[in-house]
Design an enzyme around this catalytic site. Sequence first.
Site, PDB file in Angstrom:
ATOM      1  N   ASP A 185      -1.589   4.568  -8.081  1.00 53.61           N
ATOM      2  CA  ASP A 185      -2.054   3.461  -7.230  1.00 53.61           C
ATOM      3  C   ASP A 185      -1.827   3.853  -5.776  1.00 53.61           C
ATOM      4  O   ASP A 185      -0.704   4.175  -5.382  1.00 53.61           O
ATOM      5  CB  ASP A 185      -1.241   2.194  -7.583  1.00 53.61           C
ATOM      6  CG  ASP A 185      -1.699   0.955  -6.822  1.00 53.61           C
ATOM      7  OD1 ASP A 185      -2.519   1.094  -5.889  1.00 53.61           O
ATOM      8  OD2 ASP A 185      -1.222  -0.137  -7.145  1.00 53.61           O
TER       9      ASP A 185
ATOM     10  N   ASP B 254      -8.646   1.759  -6.004  1.00 50.47           N
ATOM     11  CA  ASP B 254      -7.555   2.672  -5.638  1.00 50.47           C
ATOM     12  C   ASP B 254      -6.558   2.946  -6.763  1.00 50.47           C
ATOM     13  O   ASP B 254      -5.448   3.378  -6.506  1.00 50.47           O
ATOM     14  CB  ASP B 254      -6.828   2.171  -4.380  1.00 50.47           C
ATOM     15  CG  ASP B 254      -5.824   1.076  -4.659  1.00 50.47           C
ATOM     16  OD1 ASP B 254      -6.040   0.306  -5.620  1.00 50.47           O
ATOM     17  OD2 ASP B 254      -4.813   0.989  -3.942  1.00 50.47           O
ATOM     18  N   GLU B 255      -6.951   2.665  -7.995  1.00 47.23           N
ATOM     19  CA  GLU B 255      -6.027   2.908  -9.118  1.00 47.23           C
ATOM     20  C   GLU B 255      -6.717   3.725 -10.203  1.00 47.23           C
ATOM     21  O   GLU B 255      -7.926   3.625 -10.395  1.00 47.23           O
ATOM     22  CB  GLU B 255      -5.602   1.580  -9.766  1.00 47.23           C
ATOM     23  CG  GLU B 255      -4.810   0.690  -8.851  1.00 47.23           C
ATOM     24  CD  GLU B 255      -4.505  -0.658  -9.491  1.00 47.23           C
ATOM     25  OE1 GLU B 255      -4.258  -0.692 -10.716  1.00 47.23           O
ATOM     26  OE2 GLU B 255      -4.514  -1.654  -8.769  1.00 47.23           O
TER      27      GLU B 255
HETATM   28  P1  TTP Z   1      -3.864  -3.016  -4.214  1.00 47.31           P
HETATM   29  O1  TTP Z   1      -3.636  -1.669  -4.820  1.00 47.31           O
HETATM   30  O2  TTP Z   1      -3.514  -4.220  -5.004  1.00 47.31           O
HETATM   31  O3  TTP Z   1      -3.078  -3.151  -2.841  1.00 47.31           O
HETATM   32  P2  TTP Z   1      -2.798  -2.071  -1.736  1.00 47.31           P
HETATM   33  O4  TTP Z   1      -3.252  -0.702  -2.128  1.00 47.31           O
HETATM   34  O5  TTP Z   1      -3.334  -2.562  -0.429  1.00 47.31           O
HETATM   35  O6  TTP Z   1      -1.210  -2.131  -1.619  1.00 47.31           O
HETATM   36  P3  TTP Z   1      -0.124  -1.501  -2.609  1.00 47.31           P
HETATM   37  O7  TTP Z   1       0.606  -0.485  -1.783  1.00 47.31           O
HETATM   38  O8  TTP Z   1       0.751  -2.656  -2.966  1.00 47.31           O
HETATM   39  O9  TTP Z   1      -0.854  -0.906  -3.770  1.00 47.31           O
HETATM   40  O10 TTP Z   1      -5.378  -3.159  -3.801  1.00 47.31           O
HETATM   41  C1  TTP Z   1      -6.163  -2.074  -3.316  1.00 47.31           C
HETATM   42  C2  TTP Z   1      -7.105  -2.548  -2.226  1.00 47.31           C
HETATM   43  O11 TTP Z   1      -7.922  -3.615  -2.713  1.00 47.31           O
HETATM   44  C3  TTP Z   1      -6.390  -3.095  -1.011  1.00 47.31           C
HETATM   45  O12 TTP Z   1      -6.032  -2.091  -0.083  1.00 47.31           O
HETATM   46  C4  TTP Z   1      -7.375  -4.074  -0.463  1.00 47.31           C
HETATM   47  C5  TTP Z   1      -8.153  -4.569  -1.667  1.00 47.31           C
HETATM   48  N1  TTP Z   1      -7.686  -5.921  -2.048  1.00 47.31           N
HETATM   49  C6  TTP Z   1      -8.419  -7.021  -1.620  1.00 47.31           C
HETATM   50  O13 TTP Z   1      -9.460  -6.872  -0.978  1.00 47.31           O
HETATM   51  N2  TTP Z   1      -7.965  -8.269  -1.933  1.00 47.31           N
HETATM   52  C7  TTP Z   1      -6.821  -8.492  -2.651  1.00 47.31           C
HETATM   53  O14 TTP Z   1      -6.433  -9.655  -2.915  1.00 47.31           O
HETATM   54  C8  TTP Z   1      -6.062  -7.347  -3.087  1.00 47.31           C
HETATM   55  C9  TTP Z   1      -4.781  -7.532  -3.870  1.00 47.31           C
HETATM   56  C10 TTP Z   1      -6.536  -6.082  -2.754  1.00 47.31           C
HETATM   57 MG    MG Z   2      -2.850   0.118  -4.056  1.00 51.17          MG
END
Ligand code: TTP
Ligand code: MG
Length: 357
Positions: free
Chosen positions: A12, A110-111
């Site tokens: 992730d 992103d996962e």
């Molecule tokens: P995530 O992997 O949930 O969050 P992240 O990568 O920003 O942070 P983390 O370090 O905790 O993994 O989500 C990936 C992307 O998806 C994030 O950068 C932006 C988008 N996203 C949204 O647009 N709305 C949301 O509610 C969430 C959770 C993510």
């Molecule tokens: Mg992320």
Amino acid sequence: MSEKKRIIFHLDMDHFYTAVEEREHPEYAGKPVVVGADPKQGKGRGVVSTSNYEARKVGVKSGMPISRAWRLCPEAVFLQPNFPLYIRVSNEIMAIVRKYADKFEQWGIDEAFLDVTARVKDYAEAEALAKKIKREISEKERLTCSIGVGPNKLTAKIASDFQKPNGLTLVKGSEVQQFLEPLPVRKLLWVGRKTEEKLKTLSISTIGELARYDPSVLTEVFGAMGMQMFLNAHGIDRSEVEPRTEVKSISHETTFQEDTAEADIVLEAMDVLCEEVCKEALNQRLFFKTVAIKVRYDNFETHTRSKTLPFMTARARDLKKSAKGLIQVYLQSRRKIRLIGVRVSAFVKSEKQKTLC
Ligand code: TTP
Ligand code: MG
């Protein structure tokens, strides 16, 4: 039958959208950065897509109203999403990651899950491989990620979230129960806010408490999902890492309590459906380009109309506007409507698309 021994990675990216923005704009270094709707000096509507860890320190989180983020952190750099950029970077990252897996499954933007069972003989080799992947992403993309390693997808997913950012967490088969035990039930993939509340009424708040609960009561309260939760709480998850089809549609529909020809009622219901569809698209980090609506009249005659937008989006505003345009001909017929539906065809990947930001 014992579970076949597998080694699964879940990767992730860390604060993905803001990390990409920081990479592109070195002048943001060290500052809180928020990607989301336009804050309009605190009067903006819409929500935060994500925030970097500096902004998270003062409480700015994904999904929060942008006006609140502005109040919490007015000094932050506020940016509107640049989807084509994030998708391009996502595709580059996935291309790097994919080559290390026997089986690969991208999840959202992103996962990814990787089944590396045939590539590594033990957890020491798995650790070396995870470090190699992290290093390659860091060198080629100047971005960090967190990786969880475990005997199944469930454990790997929870492990990747365990030490963020830039984390690497390994949980061997024999350690799974102990690892899961103290964590809140919310960490289980299937447990959303509503389920969490219901479990609380049964005095269950940790995964350990769920694992020790009577499964027959869980089945009574939650149906088939109760058993699924019970197995997951024991760290059991047999689901395979499998490639996802690239095009996916998301749809919601609703049947009116009473058939109606009232435009206001239909449009209001349509707005709700659009919100639901967008929420799901957002949850899965998908964008869409094609919008379709369905109308069923009171005599069950059913029609669909669709259009492809010139840009990709995940915004409810765009969906509502298109859906409203598509349904006009049916509203003008003044015939009574029984059901309406909204569907989007969603894409994660597409490098050459344009998007409205
Ligand atoms: P995530 O992997 O949930 O969050 P992240 O990568 O920003 O942070 P983390 O370090 O905790 O993994 O989500 C990936 C992307 O998806 C994030 O950068 C932006 C988008 N996203 C949204 O647009 N709305 C949301 O509610 C969430 C959770 C993510
Ligand atoms: Mg992320």
